[in-house]
Design a protein around this motif. Sequence first.
Motif, PDB file in Angstrom:
ATOM      1  N   LEU A  63      19.645   8.052 -12.652  1.00  0.00           N
ATOM      2  CA  LEU A  63      18.272   8.772 -12.193  1.00  0.00           C
ATOM      3  C   LEU A  63      18.570   9.789 -11.073  1.00  0.00           C
ATOM      4  CD1 LEU A  63      17.541   5.760 -13.413  1.00  0.00           C
ATOM      5  CD2 LEU A  63      15.766   5.660 -11.908  1.00  0.00           C
ATOM      6  N   ASN A  64      17.494  10.718 -11.244  1.00  0.00           N
ATOM      7  CA  ASN A  64      17.391  11.632  -9.917  1.00  0.00           C
ATOM      8  C   ASN A  64      16.729  11.133  -9.098  1.00  0.00           C
ATOM      9  OD1 ASN A  64      14.868  12.108 -10.860  1.00  0.00           O
ATOM     10  ND2 ASN A  64      15.327  13.964 -12.005  1.00  0.00           N
ATOM     11  N   LYS A  65      16.462  12.060  -7.989  1.00  0.00           N
ATOM     12  CA  LYS A  65      15.987  11.636  -6.619  1.00  0.00           C
ATOM     13  C   LYS A  65      14.426  11.075  -6.815  1.00  0.00           C
ATOM     14  CE  LYS A  65      14.772  16.061  -4.810  1.00  0.00           C
ATOM     15  NZ  LYS A  65      14.991  17.178  -3.786  1.00  0.00           N
ATOM     16  N   HIS A  66      13.793  11.877  -7.644  1.00  0.00           N
ATOM     17  CA  HIS A  66      12.180  11.715  -7.988  1.00  0.00           C
ATOM     18  C   HIS A  66      12.318  10.202  -8.660  1.00  0.00           C
ATOM     19  CE1 HIS A  66      11.588  15.866  -6.696  1.00  0.00           C
ATOM     20  NE2 HIS A  66      10.554  15.161  -6.155  1.00  0.00           N
ATOM     21  N   GLY A  67      13.122  10.042  -9.553  1.00  0.00           N
ATOM     22  CA  GLY A  67      13.054   8.874 -10.482  1.00  0.00           C
ATOM     23  C   GLY A  67      13.702   7.766  -9.577  1.00  0.00           C
ATOM     24  N   VAL A  68      14.597   7.690  -8.752  1.00  0.00           N
ATOM     25  CA  VAL A  68      14.916   6.748  -7.665  1.00  0.00           C
ATOM     26  C   VAL A  68      13.725   6.352  -6.902  1.00  0.00           C
ATOM     27  CG1 VAL A  68      16.284   6.225  -5.936  1.00  0.00           C
ATOM     28  CG2 VAL A  68      17.412   7.286  -7.787  1.00  0.00           C
ATOM     29  N   VAL A  69      12.928   7.363  -6.252  1.00  0.00           N
ATOM     30  CA  VAL A  69      11.975   7.046  -5.317  1.00  0.00           C
ATOM     31  C   VAL A  69      10.650   6.553  -6.357  1.00  0.00           C
ATOM     32  CG1 VAL A  69      10.390   8.351  -3.745  1.00  0.00           C
ATOM     33  CG2 VAL A  69      12.510   8.629  -3.659  1.00  0.00           C
ATOM     34  N   ALA A  70      10.215   7.047  -7.403  1.00  0.00           N
ATOM     35  CA  ALA A  70       9.292   6.656  -7.945  1.00  0.00           C
ATOM     36  C   ALA A  70       9.609   5.249  -8.590  1.00  0.00           C
ATOM     37  CB  ALA A  70       8.827   7.572  -8.977  1.00  0.00           C
ATOM     38  N   THR A  71      10.778   4.936  -9.164  1.00  0.00           N
ATOM     39  CA  THR A  71      10.965   3.584  -9.864  1.00  0.00           C
ATOM     40  C   THR A  71      11.035   2.366  -8.680  1.00  0.00           C
ATOM     41  OG1 THR A  71      11.860   4.712 -11.656  1.00  0.00           O
ATOM     42  CG2 THR A  71      12.084   2.283 -11.599  1.00  0.00           C
ATOM     43  N   LYS A  72      11.625   3.083  -7.645  1.00  0.00           N
ATOM     44  CA  LYS A  72      11.862   1.933  -6.732  1.00  0.00           C
ATOM     45  C   LYS A  72      10.575   1.628  -5.801  1.00  0.00           C
ATOM     46  CE  LYS A  72      15.262   2.599  -3.480  1.00  0.00           C
ATOM     47  NZ  LYS A  72      16.052   3.222  -2.721  1.00  0.00           N
ATOM     48  N   ALA A  73       9.644   2.368  -5.863  1.00  0.00           N
ATOM     49  CA  ALA A  73       8.260   2.347  -5.254  1.00  0.00           C
ATOM     50  C   ALA A  73       7.478   1.278  -6.008  1.00  0.00           C
ATOM     51  CB  ALA A  73       7.652   3.714  -5.214  1.00  0.00           C
ATOM     52  N   ILE A  74       7.554   1.427  -7.510  1.00  0.00           N
ATOM     53  CA  ILE A  74       6.877   0.551  -8.346  1.00  0.00           C
ATOM     54  C   ILE A  74       7.324  -0.819  -8.105  1.00  0.00           C
ATOM     55  CG2 ILE A  74       7.631   1.317 -10.472  1.00  0.00           C
ATOM     56  CD1 ILE A  74       4.103   0.623  -9.879  1.00  0.00           C
ATOM     57  N   THR A  75       8.769  -0.901  -8.228  1.00  0.00           N
ATOM     58  CA  THR A  75       9.229  -2.283  -8.299  1.00  0.00           C
ATOM     59  C   THR A  75       8.951  -2.972  -6.715  1.00  0.00           C
ATOM     60  OG1 THR A  75      11.214  -1.348  -7.566  1.00  0.00           O
ATOM     61  CG2 THR A  75      10.963  -1.603  -9.790  1.00  0.00           C
ATOM     62  N   GLN A  76       9.134  -2.144  -5.859  1.00  0.00           N
ATOM     63  CA  GLN A  76       8.799  -2.708  -4.506  1.00  0.00           C
ATOM     64  C   GLN A  76       7.267  -2.987  -4.369  1.00  0.00           C
ATOM     65  OE1 GLN A  76      11.525  -3.734  -3.205  1.00  0.00           O
ATOM     66  NE2 GLN A  76      11.725  -2.443  -1.343  1.00  0.00           N
ATOM     67  N   THR A  77       6.422  -2.211  -5.082  1.00  0.00           N
ATOM     68  CA  THR A  77       4.921  -2.763  -4.737  1.00  0.00           C
ATOM     69  C   THR A  77       4.725  -4.019  -5.418  1.00  0.00           C
ATOM     70  OG1 THR A  77       4.217  -0.684  -5.141  1.00  0.00           O
ATOM     71  CG2 THR A  77       2.620  -2.247  -5.600  1.00  0.00           C
ATOM     72  N   ALA A 112       0.826  -1.049  -0.066  1.00  0.00           N
ATOM     73  CA  ALA A 112      -0.060   0.042   0.169  1.00  0.00           C
ATOM     74  C   ALA A 112       0.801   1.250  -0.019  1.00  0.00           C
ATOM     75  CB  ALA A 112      -0.698   0.121   1.023  1.00  0.00           C
ATOM     76  N   SER A 113       1.980   1.163   0.649  1.00  0.00           N
ATOM     77  CA  SER A 113       2.712   2.458   0.995  1.00  0.00           C
ATOM     78  C   SER A 113       3.396   2.742  -0.302  1.00  0.00           C
ATOM     79  CB  SER A 113       3.712   2.144   2.196  1.00  0.00           C
ATOM     80  OG  SER A 113       4.553   3.437   2.336  1.00  0.00           O
ATOM     81  N   ASN A 114       4.256   1.742  -0.938  1.00  0.00           N
ATOM     82  CA  ASN A 114       4.795   1.906  -2.127  1.00  0.00           C
ATOM     83  C   ASN A 114       4.071   2.127  -3.217  1.00  0.00           C
ATOM     84  OD1 ASN A 114       8.240   1.102  -1.705  1.00  0.00           O
ATOM     85  ND2 ASN A 114       6.746  -0.301  -0.330  1.00  0.00           N
ATOM     86  N   GLY A 115       2.842   1.387  -3.037  1.00  0.00           N
ATOM     87  CA  GLY A 115       1.786   1.571  -4.229  1.00  0.00           C
ATOM     88  C   GLY A 115       1.444   3.245  -4.371  1.00  0.00           C
TER      89      GLY A 115
END
Length: 256
Positions: free
Chosen positions: A156-170, A54-57
């Motif tokens: 990747l910049n910080k937003h790219g890191v956070v967003a892409t990691k979030a979708i993979t972690q989801t 839920a958090s990552n999604g």
Amino acid sequence: MSALTIGCIFISIVITSFISGVLGMAGGMIFMGVLLALLPITQAMVMHGVVQMASNGWRAWLWRTHIVWPITRNYIVGALAALLAFMMVRWVVSKPLGFIILGSTPFIAILLPKRAMLTVDKPIHAGACGFISTGLQLTAGVSGPILDSFFVRSALNKHGVVATKAITQTFGHMLKIAYFGGFASIFMAQSAANGTLQIAPWMLACAVALAFLGTTLSRRVLDGLDETKFRRYTATVITVIGAGYLMAGFWLLLYP
């Protein structure tokens, strides 16, 4: 489950979701440790998977325009391969070993030789990242420090890191939920003889809502954090947490 235990879980969800929203990691690692301390390992894995999914999604949705989809697709291929391998062996770690693996991941990432360093912006490396990270999620419950080592050397910049990691972690947490028995297992009342606990559906609903809250609160902080501090804070927090979990794991081995 006592009111104190429920309160500790709920408070930790808000705090760790906020931390993950700022740093892109660390929150899940802290939350896994809290759950391992309070719940049997199977329930801890499923509860962690649901909340972190839920958090990552939600984090992936908030920064969806920054997701790098080619990396995500290659990651998913590797993740599915790892799930297939684990389904064949059906291995579940003990609680002390779970803490030790959890605590070891930051130091494994640091000690990797340069020739073994991988970056997610290379297709084959992204697939390897999916395989390794999912394998860790199915043993220690999280893969943050190792996953970070794949991202921190990318362009990747910080937003790219956070967003892409979030979708993979989801996606990774979805696979973890499936591996440890699906949503049904978290509601299953079993005998006290095998040490399991029943977690009510209302608790799960509250947990998801609190994960959304913590993630949403983190958005303004991430926007105001410069790139240098973002990477420095991440490395420091993860290393300190890892050391603590290693000590906890060895303590449980020596004094079960």
